[in-house]
Motif scaffolding. Structure first.
Motif, short mmCIF file in Angstrom:
data_model
loop_
_atom_site.label_atom_id
_atom_site.label_comp_id
_atom_site.label_asym_id
_atom_site.label_seq_id
_atom_site.Cartn_x
_atom_site.Cartn_y
_atom_site.Cartn_z
N SER A 1 0.83 -1.21 0.00
CA SER A 1 0.00 0.00 0.00
C SER A 1 0.87 1.26 0.00
N MET A 2 1.96 1.23 0.73
CA MET A 2 2.87 2.37 0.77
C MET A 2 3.49 2.62 -0.61
N THR A 3 3.84 1.55 -1.29
CA THR A 3 4.37 1.67 -2.65
C THR A 3 3.35 2.31 -3.57
N LEU B 1 12.47 9.25 -10.61
CA LEU B 1 11.89 9.90 -9.43
C LEU B 1 12.97 10.34 -8.46
N ASN B 2 12.71 11.49 -7.85
CA ASN B 2 13.66 12.06 -6.89
C ASN B 2 12.90 13.00 -5.97
N GLY B 3 13.60 13.58 -5.02
CA GLY B 3 13.00 14.61 -4.18
C GLY B 3 12.34 14.06 -2.93
N PRO B 4 11.60 14.94 -2.23
CA PRO B 4 10.98 14.54 -0.95
C PRO B 4 9.73 13.68 -1.15
N ILE B 5 9.40 12.94 -0.11
CA ILE B 5 8.14 12.20 -0.09
C ILE B 5 6.99 13.22 -0.07
N PRO B 6 5.96 13.06 -0.90
CA PRO B 6 4.84 14.01 -0.89
C PRO B 6 4.23 14.15 0.51
N VAL B 7 4.04 15.37 0.95
CA VAL B 7 3.57 15.60 2.33
C VAL B 7 2.14 15.13 2.53
N ASP C 1 1.05 12.32 1.47
CA ASP C 1 1.03 10.86 1.46
C ASP C 1 0.46 10.36 2.78
N PRO C 2 -0.52 9.44 2.74
CA PRO C 2 -1.13 8.96 3.99
C PRO C 2 -0.16 8.23 4.91
N PHE C 3 1.00 7.82 4.39
CA PHE C 3 1.99 7.14 5.21
C PHE C 3 3.20 8.05 5.51
N PHE C 4 3.01 9.35 5.34
CA PHE C 4 4.13 10.27 5.48
C PHE C 4 4.81 10.16 6.85
N HIS C 5 4.01 9.88 7.88
CA HIS C 5 4.57 9.79 9.24
C HIS C 5 5.64 8.71 9.35
N LEU C 6 5.59 7.70 8.46
CA LEU C 6 6.59 6.63 8.51
C LEU C 6 7.91 7.04 7.86
N ARG D 1 -6.14 13.43 -6.34
CA ARG D 1 -4.98 12.80 -5.71
C ARG D 1 -5.38 11.54 -4.94
N PHE D 2 -6.51 11.58 -4.27
CA PHE D 2 -6.85 10.46 -3.41
C PHE D 2 -7.96 9.58 -3.99
#
Length: 473
Positions: free
Chosen positions: A32-34, A341-347, A349-354, A469-470
């Motif tokens: 799911s994270m992928t 792909l590069n850069g930060p994880i999208p803020v 993202d529902p799993f951003f806390h991980l 997005r969602f």
């Protein structure tokens, strides 16, 4: 000019909800994270996205013993059973006595060791894993994709009648068996840190499948198989290729060895299709593996194989630092559609806390000792090349009666032949719309068989995408 490859992608929003246990290293949440990163980085819109369905018991029994599958089928998800009952559907009958039989557990490798717990829904999870791999094969067979991805697959340790190494159903073997119905030669590549023992064992005596596994070996590292001398038997002699490695493999050493070996394999074997298991436990900082690959180094192995212009089925596999698994497989999905792909994880993202401690897609790796000297790697390569010299170039495979491809249905054919859409093959009635809307693929794919026209089956459900997005599966 290189033509753009058609890339198909299988996903089901249920698969990441299964849980091997609180302390277990295998965590399906990584799938799911992928998927969430694939959507967040905008790769999603460049894919043909299909919902993953559950493989049927009959499909699983193409490889696995019937008694084992019957036992495993007692572990249907309780959530699924509740849903089926609430919506007037016939729920599967669970044989609680057989399920709790200690001797059967021991025989089938369930709950005997910590590796393969009998968690709620393990059979349903395995069905989803396998259904995606089967349908990925069918897209390739029908020339509906050049590359087909199922990150929920790649469970390479499962044996014919036994769960093993976190794996219960060997979706890879079943995928390859489907491909062999049409293609004379299939190449299997495994870059998981563990030896692809279940797949190698299944095809150890055939020259129609070549298995190539790059893996950590020695010092009692699981599963303890995959030495240089394990090369196949009978007709399969020299068609099992093993590249056993020591801890600390870095990008430069691994990529060079991989490219040299695979170039020779492609030259000699000339496969019609490639099945590529991309286990991410060969990355640096994995909780189990001891290699030191970066995400970019891992991904370069996959993209190298695309240069041969042979269709590829891409599957997941191991990987136990789940944040790195999702990073890796999202990055590799991007590579398959020509996005780096590069850069930060999208803020959002529902799993951003991980990812908060390291919120970039690419993370630094520690410098560790590479215990594979250049001399050792050269010796391994030399031995592999000697083995490949014994393989007949583009081996002649007797294949006089080529079965027709699994053709997708046309409306006219199914108007004449398909069963009432409100019944399944057992004659059980159900609310088709509710079932389809809620579970994206729990229903069995209808199959009609006719000796003259071959086998027809419903095409996998292609997901309609929009800009939200969602708003995705």
């Amino acid at each position: 000019m290189e033509t753009k490859k058609r890339v198909a992608y299988f996903y089901n929003n249920e698969i990441g909800n299964y849980n091997y246990g609180k302390l277990h290293l295998m965590n399906p949440k990584r799938i799911s994270m992928t998927h969430s990163l694939i959507v967040g980085y905008g790769v999603y819109k460049d894919l043909d996205v299909y919902t993953t369905r559950e493989a049927t018991k009959e499909e699983i029994m193409q490889f696995h013993d019937q008694d084992y599958v019957e036992y495993l089928s007692n572990y249907v998800s309780s959530t699924k059973i509740d849903f089926l009952r609430k919506n007037g559907c016939t729920a599967p009958i669970i044989d609680e006595e057989a399920k709790n039989d200690v001797e059967k557990k021991r025989q089938y490798g369930i709950d005997v060791q910590a590796d393969c717990p009998g968690f709620d829904g393990v059979y349903t999870f395995s069905q989803l894993s396998t259904g995606g791999s089967i349908d990925a094969a069918h897209l390739i067979i029908n020339n509906a994709a050049d590359v087909a991805i199922n990150w929920g697959g790649g469970l390479h340790h499962a044996k014919k009648g036994e769960a093993y190494g976190f794996c219960y159903v060997n979706d890879i073997v079943i995928c390859i068996l489907e491909l062999l119905k049409v293609f004379p030669r299939v190449l299997y590549i495994d870059i998981d840190v563990h030896h692809g023992d279940g797949v190698e064992e299944a095809f150890f005596t055939t020259n129609r499948v070549m298995t190539v596994s790059f893996h950590e070996f020695g010092e009692d590292f699981f599963p303890g198989t995959g030495g240089l001398n394990s090369s196949g038997e009978g007709l399969g002699k020299n068609y099992a290729v093993n590249v056993p490695l020591r801890p600390g493999m870095d990008d430069e050493s691994y990529k060079q060895l991989f490219k040299n070996v695979m170039n020779k394999v492609m030259e000699v074997f000339r496969p019609d299709v490639v099945v590529f298991q991309t286990g991410a436990d060969s990355l640096a900082n994995d909780k189990i593996g001891h290699f030191n690959l970066s995400i970019r180094g891992h991904g370069e192995c996959l993209t190298y194989m695309l240069r041969f212009n042979v269709p590829v089925v891409v599957l997941g596999g191991g990987g136990y630092t789940i944040q790195n698994v999702s990073r890796c497989w999202a990055y590799e999905t991007g590579l398959l559609v020509k996005k780096n792909l590069n850069g930060p994880i999208p803020v959002d993202d529902p799993f951003f806390h991980l990812y908060e401690k390291q919120n970039m897609l690419h993370v630094p790796i520690q410098q560790v000792e590479n215990k594979n000297s250049k001399e050792d790697l050269n010796k391994i390569q030399e031995e592999v090349f000697k083995q490949l010299k014994e393989v007949d170039a583009a081996p002649s495979i007797p294949f006089h009666n080529v079965p027709k491809a699994f053709q997708y249905d046309d409306d006219e054919y199914f108007e004449e032949n398909e069963q009432d859409q409100h019944h399944d093959f057992s004659g059980n009635t159900y609310n088709f719309n509710k079932l389809n809307d809620y579970i994206n693929g729990y229903q069995t794919m209808e199959v009609e068989q006719n000796e003259e026209v071959g086998v027809y089956r419903k095409q996998p459900l292609l997901i309609e995408k929009n800009s939200s997005r969602f708003n995705h599966i």
